[in-house]
Write an enzyme that holds these catalytic residues in place. Structure first.
Site, PDB file in Angstrom:
ATOM      1  N   GLY A  11       0.813  -1.214   0.000  1.00 12.81           N
ATOM      2  CA  GLY A  11       0.000   0.000   0.000  1.00 12.81           C
ATOM      3  C   GLY A  11       0.843   1.259   0.000  1.00 12.81           C
ATOM      4  O   GLY A  11       0.596   2.188   0.770  1.00 12.81           O
ATOM      5  N   ARG A  14       1.242   6.078  -2.000  1.00 12.68           N
ATOM      6  CA  ARG A  14       0.929   7.410  -1.486  1.00 12.68           C
ATOM      7  C   ARG A  14       1.014   7.393   0.043  1.00 12.68           C
ATOM      8  O   ARG A  14       1.198   6.357   0.668  1.00 12.68           O
ATOM      9  CB  ARG A  14      -0.470   7.846  -1.916  1.00 12.68           C
ATOM     10  CG  ARG A  14      -1.580   6.957  -1.351  1.00 12.68           C
ATOM     11  CD  ARG A  14      -2.959   7.444  -1.759  1.00 12.68           C
ATOM     12  NE  ARG A  14      -4.010   6.624  -1.155  1.00 12.68           N
ATOM     13  CZ  ARG A  14      -5.302   6.914  -1.224  1.00 12.68           C
ATOM     14  NH1 ARG A  14      -5.708   7.985  -1.871  1.00 12.68           N
ATOM     15  NH2 ARG A  14      -6.194   6.130  -0.639  1.00 12.68           N
ATOM     16  N   VAL A  60      -3.312  -6.804  -1.668  1.00 13.27           N
ATOM     17  CA  VAL A  60      -3.164  -7.727  -0.531  1.00 13.27           C
ATOM     18  C   VAL A  60      -4.461  -8.454  -0.205  1.00 13.27           C
ATOM     19  O   VAL A  60      -4.430  -9.489   0.477  1.00 13.27           O
ATOM     20  CB  VAL A  60      -2.630  -7.003   0.727  1.00 13.27           C
ATOM     21  CG1 VAL A  60      -1.281  -6.365   0.453  1.00 13.27           C
ATOM     22  CG2 VAL A  60      -3.625  -5.982   1.260  1.00 13.27           C
ATOM     23  N   SER A 140      -3.141   1.020  14.412  1.00 19.32           N
ATOM     24  CA  SER A 140      -3.736   2.320  14.725  1.00 19.32           C
ATOM     25  C   SER A 140      -4.166   2.354  16.172  1.00 19.32           C
ATOM     26  O   SER A 140      -4.551   1.315  16.741  1.00 19.32           O
ATOM     27  CB  SER A 140      -4.953   2.557  13.823  1.00 19.32           C
ATOM     28  OG  SER A 140      -5.694   3.668  14.257  1.00 19.32           O
ATOM     29  N   TYR A 155     -12.809  -0.429  10.708  1.00 18.27           N
ATOM     30  CA  TYR A 155     -11.396  -0.073  10.823  1.00 18.27           C
ATOM     31  C   TYR A 155     -10.853  -0.416  12.202  1.00 18.27           C
ATOM     32  O   TYR A 155      -9.828  -1.086  12.334  1.00 18.27           O
ATOM     33  CB  TYR A 155     -11.224   1.421  10.540  1.00 18.27           C
ATOM     34  CG  TYR A 155      -9.784   1.851  10.422  1.00 18.27           C
ATOM     35  CD1 TYR A 155      -9.079   1.646   9.245  1.00 18.27           C
ATOM     36  CD2 TYR A 155      -9.126   2.476  11.478  1.00 18.27           C
ATOM     37  CE1 TYR A 155      -7.758   2.044   9.112  1.00 18.27           C
ATOM     38  CE2 TYR A 155      -7.816   2.884  11.363  1.00 18.27           C
ATOM     39  CZ  TYR A 155      -7.133   2.663  10.186  1.00 18.27           C
ATOM     40  OH  TYR A 155      -5.818   3.055  10.071  1.00 18.27           O
TER      41      TYR A 155
END
Length: 230
Positions: A11, A14, A60, A140, A155
């Site tokens: 990933g 960016r 992925v 995270s 998430y």
């Protein structure tokens, strides 16, 4: 001259992923394989970074894509020294667990958990052949159970599961000398995050974990190189 270490960053066309690649190449002399679902965007990112960066098409969430890429890396390099599972999707602040679109949640899990898991399974044999091998899961604070509340169900829960995977993998490959850690980049000014501190600061934690010296920590959760609560 010592051969450059080889790293795969997923990933990475960016945001934080791109910056991780840049720091590994320019600050640590790595040869980096930049994984991107869109090859043209990956190639543009690699050209912008400069140095020894090779873009490769990698989704992925597709086991076939992961297998194809790892077969190429095995054939072309024979080993990996660091893998950074950075690919992540759908910071779903518009959802609640009590009313979530579970199809959307499953898609988030396919990338945020199962994608990283698939990469780990297929990359560990190559990491075993590397020099001071490191596996980094970009997680995270949204996945921290300490203080977790409502919101961002896909998430947050997928990142909590990624943290659990980190602990299990770290224990299972400890004898191979592979250090496995999860890192939180903090709130970073990316397309996904929408604001916060500079991308360069957010990427440093993953780069730190990917370049840990022998005897470094494993099975931990870190932000800026410091342990944080699971």
């Amino acid at each position: 001259m010592e051969d450059a270490k080889i790293s795969l960053v997923t990933g990475a066309n960016r945001g934080i992923g791109k910056e991780i690649v840049s720091q590994l190449v320019h600050d640590y002399g790595f040869k980096v394989i930049l994984g991107s679902r869109d090859l043209s965007k990956g190639e543009a990112a690699a050209a912008g970074i400069g140095g020894d960066v090779r873009a490769i098409e990698l989704d992925v969430s597709s086991p076939k894509s992961v297998t194809r890429v790892l077969e190429v890396l095995s054939s072309d390099y024979g080993h990996l020294d660091a893998v950074v599972n950075n690919a992540g999707v759908d910071y779903d602040t518009d959802q609640l667990a009590k009313s979530a679109d579970l199809g959307r949640v499953r898609r988030a899990f396919d990338t945020n958990l199962f994608g990283a898991w698939e990469i780990a399974i297929q990359a560990i044999p190559l990491l075993r052949k590397g020099t001071q091998p490191r596996l980094v899961n970009v997680s995270s604070g949204a996945g921290s159970l300490t203080g977790m509340g409502g919101g961002t169900p896909g998430y947050g829960i997928s990142k909590a599961a990624l943290n659990a995977l980190t602990i299990k993998l770290a224990d299972e490959v400890r004898g191979d000398g592979i250090l496995v850690n999860a890192i939180c980049p903090g709130w970073v000014a990316t397309d996904m995050g929408g604001g916060g501190r500079p991308v360069s600061e957010g990427a440093k934690g993953a780069v730190w974990a990917a370049t840990l010296p022998e005897g470094g920590p494993t099975g931990g959760f870190f932000r800026d190189g410091k342990p944080i609560d699971w």
